[in-house]
Scaffold this motif. Structure first.
Motif, PDB file in Angstrom:
ATOM      1  N   GLU A 140      21.737 -57.968 -98.817  1.00 27.65           N
ATOM      2  CA  GLU A 140      21.415 -57.608 -97.435  1.00 27.65           C
ATOM      3  C   GLU A 140      22.290 -58.387 -96.458  1.00 27.65           C
ATOM      4  N   LEU A 141      22.517 -59.659 -96.758  1.00 25.34           N
ATOM      5  CA  LEU A 141      23.395 -60.479 -95.920  1.00 25.34           C
ATOM      6  C   LEU A 141      24.824 -59.956 -95.981  1.00 25.34           C
ATOM      7  N   GLU A 142      25.275 -59.547 -97.152  1.00 24.76           N
ATOM      8  CA  GLU A 142      26.628 -58.996 -97.291  1.00 24.76           C
ATOM      9  C   GLU A 142      26.775 -57.712 -96.471  1.00 24.76           C
ATOM     10  N   LYS A 143      25.762 -56.881 -96.498  1.00 24.64           N
ATOM     11  CA  LYS A 143      25.805 -55.639 -95.711  1.00 24.64           C
ATOM     12  C   LYS A 143      25.867 -55.948 -94.222  1.00 24.64           C
ATOM     13  N   TYR A 144      25.094 -56.949 -93.806  1.00 24.83           N
ATOM     14  CA  TYR A 144      25.109 -57.362 -92.396  1.00 24.83           C
ATOM     15  C   TYR A 144      26.495 -57.882 -92.008  1.00 24.83           C
ATOM     16  N   ALA A 145      27.107 -58.678 -92.883  1.00 21.99           N
ATOM     17  CA  ALA A 145      28.448 -59.202 -92.617  1.00 21.99           C
ATOM     18  C   ALA A 145      29.475 -58.088 -92.553  1.00 21.99           C
ATOM     19  N   LYS A 192      32.929 -59.916 -95.214  1.00 24.45           N
ATOM     20  CA  LYS A 192      31.775 -60.389 -95.990  1.00 24.45           C
ATOM     21  C   LYS A 192      31.891 -61.891 -96.265  1.00 24.45           C
ATOM     22  N   ALA A 193      33.098 -62.333 -96.622  1.00 21.17           N
ATOM     23  CA  ALA A 193      33.301 -63.767 -96.872  1.00 21.17           C
ATOM     24  C   ALA A 193      33.009 -64.576 -95.617  1.00 21.17           C
TER      25      ALA A 193
END
Length: 328
Positions: A168-173, A204-205
């Motif tokens: 979910e955090l990756e999608k937000y990023a 994402k990174a």
């Protein structure tokens, strides 16, 4: 060289680069203001701000210093537009921290939604960022969907206390940080699937790294934004994080998230040979992300190590070398 001499050398180096970039930014905002020939700005005046372009530059320099340096190394004809994009991001990102009530935050987000909906239909709101972004969007034909995606993602976070999973955090990023890269590529006139893939992974990174870097800041405000699945996996006490403790469970959770961020960086760099060389300058901000992860590893993944809160004095030079070498 003794400690005092090294400290003096570093201080001198910082002043040198600060002066160099200060002179450069004055040149790009004041002398090259007509380079883009923004039609939308030709008759606009902003109350209490004599130079909207300079306002945007100062906003980015104050709140997003690393990307400020990266913007300075972009081709001159796109600098003003990218500074407007970055200033917009600063405005949106600050909403959660500067408002005391969620309703007020929602109103601010609605202002930007209405602004994007009115682009090209008349005079933009008389705020410096809105005026500059209006000109940049019209001149470079920037896709409005990326701006809307950023607003929607930030708006949803106003009503949430964190992220359920790393995914979910990756999608937000991807929606927030990567969208800024897509917009920079659009300003440069680059349409390339490999560049888009690199932009996605770098974003994402950066998003994951930003969460790591902000842990001490959020801990002081009794907030924890580490994904819930990592907290459960390592049986992490949020109270330990908020108190700034570096217990093994905290170190392990940080290690996991840092490893995921590093994987995205390596994936982005695997496209180097396929990404157009003129696009590499759009990804210079991968370097500050990489440097932080290296320093975090050297600190044994203790995000509360004071050394991690200090700027890297050599960053301007290293960014410039990356540009010359056409690397990211």
């Amino acid at each position: 060289m003794g400690q005092a001499a090294r400290s003096a050398h570093r201080a001198c180096q910082r002043r040198l680069w600060a002066d160099l970039f200060s002179q450069h930014v004055c040149c790009l905002t004041l002398c090259n203001a007509d380079t883009c020939s923004y039609r939308a700005l030709s008759s606009q005046k902003v109350t209490k701000v004599s130079n909207p372009a300079e306002y945007c530059v100062n906003l980015v320099r104050t709140y997003d210093y690393e990307n400020y340096l990266c913007c300075l190394l972009l081709p001159k004809h796109v600098q003003r537009a990218v500074f407007a994009v970055r200033a917009f991001n600063v405005e949106i990102a600050q909403v959660r921290d500067v408002v005391s009530e969620k309703a007020i935050g929602a109103m601010r987000m609605q202002f930007w939604k209405d602004f994007l909906g009115s682009l090209g239909k008349g005079v933009p709101p008389q705020t410096p960022v809105a005026v500059e972004l209006s000109g940049a969007t019209e001149y470079f034909k920037l896709p409005k969907r990326h701006f809307n995606n950023i607003i929607d993602a930030r708006d949803q976070q106003l009503n949430k206390d964190g992220f359920s999973t790393v995914q979910e955090l990756e999608k937000y990023a991807e929606v927030t940080a990567s969208s800024l890269h897509y917009l920079t590529l659009a300003c440069l006139g680059i349409q390339n699937v490999h560049a888009d893939h690199a932009a996605s992974h770098i974003g994402k990174a950066q998003g994951l790294t930003t969460v790591l870097r902000a842990i001490p800041h959020h801990a002081q405000r009794r907030r924890v934004y580490l994904p819930l699945d990592l907290i459960l996996k390592h049986k992490l006490s949020q109270e330990d994080v908020m108190r700034g403790r570096s217990d093994q469970s905290v170190l392990d959770a940080v290690f996991d998230l840092a490893s995921t961020a590093n994987t995205h960086l390596n994936t982005a760099r695997s496209f180097t040979g396929d990404v157009p060389r003129e696009a590499h300058v759009a990804f210079l901000n991968a370097l500050p992300c990489d440097l932080y992860l290296q320093r975090l590893q050297a600190a044994n993944f203790n995000v509360f190590d004071p050394k991690l809160q200090v700027r890297v004095p050599s960053l301007p030079l290293r960014l410039w070398l990356q540009k010359i070498k056409k690397k990211y």
